[in-house]
Design an enzyme around this catalytic site. Structure first.
Site, PDB file in Angstrom:
ATOM      1  N   GLU A 114       0.840  -1.190   0.000  1.00 55.87           N
ATOM      2  CA  GLU A 114       0.000   0.000   0.000  1.00 55.87           C
ATOM      3  C   GLU A 114       0.874   1.239   0.000  1.00 55.87           C
ATOM      4  OE1 GLU A 114      -4.136  -1.410   1.857  1.00 55.87           O
ATOM      5  OE2 GLU A 114      -2.678  -0.828   3.353  1.00 55.87           O
ATOM      6  N   CYS A 127       3.457   8.666   1.048  1.00 56.86           N
ATOM      7  CA  CYS A 127       3.945   7.770   2.090  1.00 56.86           C
ATOM      8  C   CYS A 127       4.229   6.423   1.435  1.00 56.86           C
ATOM      9  CB  CYS A 127       2.855   7.659   3.155  1.00 56.86           C
ATOM     10  SG  CYS A 127       3.261   6.538   4.481  1.00 56.86           S
ATOM     11  N   CYS A 134       6.144  -6.395   7.737  1.00 51.63           N
ATOM     12  CA  CYS A 134       7.244  -5.937   8.592  1.00 51.63           C
ATOM     13  C   CYS A 134       7.586  -7.058   9.563  1.00 51.63           C
ATOM     14  CB  CYS A 134       6.814  -4.684   9.368  1.00 51.63           C
ATOM     15  SG  CYS A 134       8.160  -3.955  10.325  1.00 51.63           S
ATOM     16  N   CYS A 138       5.616  -4.153  16.524  1.00 54.06           N
ATOM     17  CA  CYS A 138       5.194  -3.096  17.441  1.00 54.06           C
ATOM     18  C   CYS A 138       3.725  -3.361  17.765  1.00 54.06           C
ATOM     19  CB  CYS A 138       5.398  -1.728  16.803  1.00 54.06           C
ATOM     20  SG  CYS A 138       7.127  -1.467  16.358  1.00 54.06           S
ATOM     21  N   CYS A 141       0.734  -1.501  15.938  1.00 47.68           N
ATOM     22  CA  CYS A 141       0.809  -1.287  14.485  1.00 47.68           C
ATOM     23  C   CYS A 141       0.197  -2.452  13.720  1.00 47.68           C
ATOM     24  CB  CYS A 141       2.271  -1.110  14.076  1.00 47.68           C
ATOM     25  SG  CYS A 141       2.491  -0.992  12.296  1.00 47.68           S
ATOM     26  N   HIS A 256       7.712   6.919  20.946  1.00 51.36           N
ATOM     27  CA  HIS A 256       6.478   6.374  21.536  1.00 51.36           C
ATOM     28  C   HIS A 256       6.498   6.118  23.039  1.00 51.36           C
ATOM     29  CE1 HIS A 256       5.315   6.111  17.430  1.00 51.36           C
ATOM     30  NE2 HIS A 256       5.926   4.987  17.167  1.00 51.36           N
ATOM     31  N   ASN A 331      -4.297   5.420  15.579  1.00 54.79           N
ATOM     32  CA  ASN A 331      -5.301   5.042  14.585  1.00 54.79           C
ATOM     33  C   ASN A 331      -5.709   3.607  14.817  1.00 54.79           C
ATOM     34  OD1 ASN A 331      -5.422   7.472  12.945  1.00 54.79           O
ATOM     35  ND2 ASN A 331      -3.304   7.004  12.440  1.00 54.79           N
ATOM     36  N   CYS A 374      -1.560   6.339   9.518  1.00 58.31           N
ATOM     37  CA  CYS A 374      -0.355   5.683  10.042  1.00 58.31           C
ATOM     38  C   CYS A 374      -0.692   4.377  10.720  1.00 58.31           C
ATOM     39  CB  CYS A 374       0.292   6.527  11.131  1.00 58.31           C
ATOM     40  SG  CYS A 374       0.836   8.099  10.600  1.00 58.31           S
TER      41      CYS A 374
HETATM   42  N1  SAH Z   1       8.708   1.086  10.429  1.00 56.50           N
HETATM   43  C1  SAH Z   1       8.942   2.477  10.442  1.00 56.50           C
HETATM   44  C2  SAH Z   1       8.128   3.259   9.435  1.00 56.50           C
HETATM   45  C3  SAH Z   1       6.704   2.851   9.207  1.00 56.50           C
HETATM   46  S1  SAH Z   1       5.551   3.157  10.512  1.00 56.50           S
HETATM   47  C4  SAH Z   1       8.716   3.026  11.838  1.00 56.50           C
HETATM   48  O1  SAH Z   1       8.205   2.297  12.682  1.00 56.50           O
HETATM   49  O2  SAH Z   1       9.091   4.167  12.065  1.00 56.50           O
HETATM   50  C5  SAH Z   1       5.228   4.913  10.392  1.00 56.50           C
HETATM   51  C6  SAH Z   1       4.780   5.541  11.699  1.00 56.50           C
HETATM   52  O3  SAH Z   1       3.441   5.149  12.029  1.00 56.50           O
HETATM   53  C7  SAH Z   1       5.634   5.132  12.876  1.00 56.50           C
HETATM   54  O4  SAH Z   1       5.928   6.218  13.716  1.00 56.50           O
HETATM   55  C8  SAH Z   1       4.720   4.165  13.583  1.00 56.50           C
HETATM   56  O5  SAH Z   1       5.098   4.006  14.912  1.00 56.50           O
HETATM   57  C9  SAH Z   1       3.385   4.820  13.409  1.00 56.50           C
HETATM   58  N2  SAH Z   1       2.243   3.947  13.674  1.00 56.50           N
HETATM   59  C10 SAH Z   1       2.195   2.613  13.552  1.00 56.50           C
HETATM   60  N3  SAH Z   1       0.967   2.153  13.891  1.00 56.50           N
HETATM   61  C11 SAH Z   1       0.222   3.228  14.230  1.00 56.50           C
HETATM   62  C12 SAH Z   1      -1.148   3.406  14.620  1.00 56.50           C
HETATM   63  N4  SAH Z   1      -1.971   2.380  14.706  1.00 56.50           N
HETATM   64  N5  SAH Z   1      -1.569   4.659  14.869  1.00 56.50           N
HETATM   65  C13 SAH Z   1      -0.734   5.715  14.730  1.00 56.50           C
HETATM   66  N6  SAH Z   1       0.548   5.599  14.338  1.00 56.50           N
HETATM   67  C14 SAH Z   1       1.029   4.383  14.093  1.00 56.50           C
HETATM   68 FE1  SF4 Z   2       7.139  -2.271  11.604  1.00 58.44          FE
HETATM   69 FE2  SF4 Z   2       4.874  -1.044  12.284  1.00 58.44          FE
HETATM   70 FE3  SF4 Z   2       6.857  -1.247  14.057  1.00 58.44          FE
HETATM   71 FE4  SF4 Z   2       7.125   0.402  11.957  1.00 58.44          FE
HETATM   72  S1  SF4 Z   2       5.631   0.613  13.619  1.00 58.44           S
HETATM   73  S2  SF4 Z   2       8.650  -1.055  12.745  1.00 58.44           S
HETATM   74  S3  SF4 Z   2       6.006  -0.775  10.389  1.00 58.44           S
HETATM   75  S4  SF4 Z   2       5.688  -2.963  13.176  1.00 58.44           S
END
Ligand code: SAH
Ligand code: SF4
Length: 393
Positions: A114, A127, A134, A138, A141, A256, A331, A374
């Protein structure tokens, strides 16, 4: 055995696509055609101009290339881009594209990723994804719940920008679409900024990400300044140094949490690279200055990391670092174990950070209605074979 019992011909017989390649890759491709070495540089420049500056989709358009060579190129190569399988447009103008990539072998149906386009009045941000899925998990996410299938190639990363520019009419003499909000006007680019905040951890695919940044930043082609290209990482400390030394785009850190015990839970990679080491890597990032601040992303999770004490601790931790703090309202996604902090809580947190002298914009959630915000990205691609997995790290 009848003919129909034979396995399908490997799809890797598809002609290689020059769209998305680096200069060195295009040069190699031309060498393979038997072009004399003294011509290669000039031919690469010509093709580069057509593919990246003009957005050509057909070798026939490359009018300053001899007819014979155009035919030779068309015979051996393609100008194929990732395919838009689905486009969703949010009420706020955000577009989410589901892109299908070229299959890597006969068993691959073509992975899907995406890519999200976020228009604002004076800029447009794309983006992009760096991996299919991944490997990091996290806890907040959505992408992290998808099993990694593979790293993207350089061409597949650059391909996302090319697809967006094609779709948005963002090449000379092209029409902008009128079905949504796309910035327009003399000299205004539809895509002015890139953020590596889609699917994947860019620093686990660092070589391809850096090569893609170089293609995107090349002044004779796509010409986006590296200051407008931001690589976001969950904190792969040794690779932050390489990114800075070898490439130098803008850096964003997914922080975070302000304590290791909590960050271990939210961003498990923290167990390997704890907060202190991560912040030291940021202090050492070349070019970090007030003009080139590092962005710290902080997702607001109700009752988890959103107290005033944590806001104050955040300010203390970042002391002396040229930083911007980006508060991201969480989100939600189906089955997510968290809720987004209340608006008053986010405001209180933001005020503390702001009063300490940091810009602390709260990232307005964009495209939530189409799960484009995000951390909401996840494609249906599943792992096909264990051997297709790319060892990360
Ligand atoms: N893997 C990289 C880049 C992709 S994630 C990283 O983790 O930085 C892009 C951003 O979206 C990151 O700051 C991540 O922590 C945030 N993110 C992930 N899940 C989210 C969610 N459910 N709501 C808001 N931000 C989120
Ligand atoms: Fe991977 Fe999501 Fe963590 Fe970014 S926030 S490193 S995309 S699991």
């Amino acid at each position: 055995m009848s003919l129909s019992d034979l396995p399908a011909a490997p799809v890797t017989t598809l002609k290689p696509s020059l769209a998305g390649m680096t200069r060195a890759e295009i040069a190699d491709a031309l060498r393979g055609l038997g072009l004399p070495e003294r011509e290669i540089r000039m031919r690469v420049s010509q093709i580069w101009h057509w593919v990246y500056f003009r957005g050509a989709r057909d070798f026939g358009d490359m009018l300053n290339v001899s007819k014979a060579l155009r035919a030779q190129l068309a015979d051996a190569f393609a100008l194929r881009l990732p395919e838009i399988v689905e486009e969703q447009i949010s009420v706020d103008g955000t577009r989410k594209w589901l892109l299908r990539l070229q299959p890597v072998d006969a068993f691959d149906k073509g992975a899907e990723i995406e890519c999200v386009y976020i228009p604002e009045s004076d800029r447009g941000t794309l983006c992009v994804s760096s991996q299919v899925g991944c490997t990091l998990n996290c806890s907040f996410c959505h992408t992290g719940t998808q099993r990694l299938v593979r790293n993207l190639t350089t061409a597949e990363i650059v391909g996302q920008l090319l697809v967006a520019r094609q779709r948005l009419g963002d090449f000379p003499d092209r029409e902008r679409p009128t079905d949504g909000l796309v910035p327009s006007g003399e000299g205004v680019r539809a895509v002015s900024n890139i953020v590596f905040m889609g699917m994947g951890e860019p620093l686990y695919n660092l070589d391809c990400v850096m090569a893609a940044v170089e293609v995107m930043a090349d002044g004779d082609g796509l010409a986006l300044s590296k200051r407008r290209i931001t690589v976001s990482t969950s904190g792969v400390v040794p690779q932050i140094e390489r990114l800075g030394a070898e490439c130098g785009p803008a850096l964003a850190i997914s922080l975070h949490a302000v304590r290791d015990d909590l960050r271990n839970e939210l961003v498990p990679l923290n167990k390997k690279y704890p907060i202190r080491e991560l912040l030291q890597a940021c202090r050492d990032y070349p070019g970090a200055s007030n003009a080139r601040r590092i962005t710290f992303e902080y997702v607001m999770l109700k009752g988890v990391n959103d107290s005033p004490a944590e806001a104050r601790e955040l300010v203390r931790l970042l002391k002396g670092l040229p930083a911007k703090i980006n508060l991201i309202p969480f989100n939600p996604w189906p089955g997510a174990p968290y809720e987004c902090s209340d608006w008053e809580t986010i405001e209180r947190f933001s005020d503390i950070v702001f009063n300490a002298g940091y810009a602390s914009p709260v990232r307005t959630p964009r495209g939530r209605d189409i799960l484009a915000a995000c951390g909401q990205l996840k494609s249906e691609t599943e792992k096909l074979r264990a051997s297709a997995r790319i060892a990360a790290g």
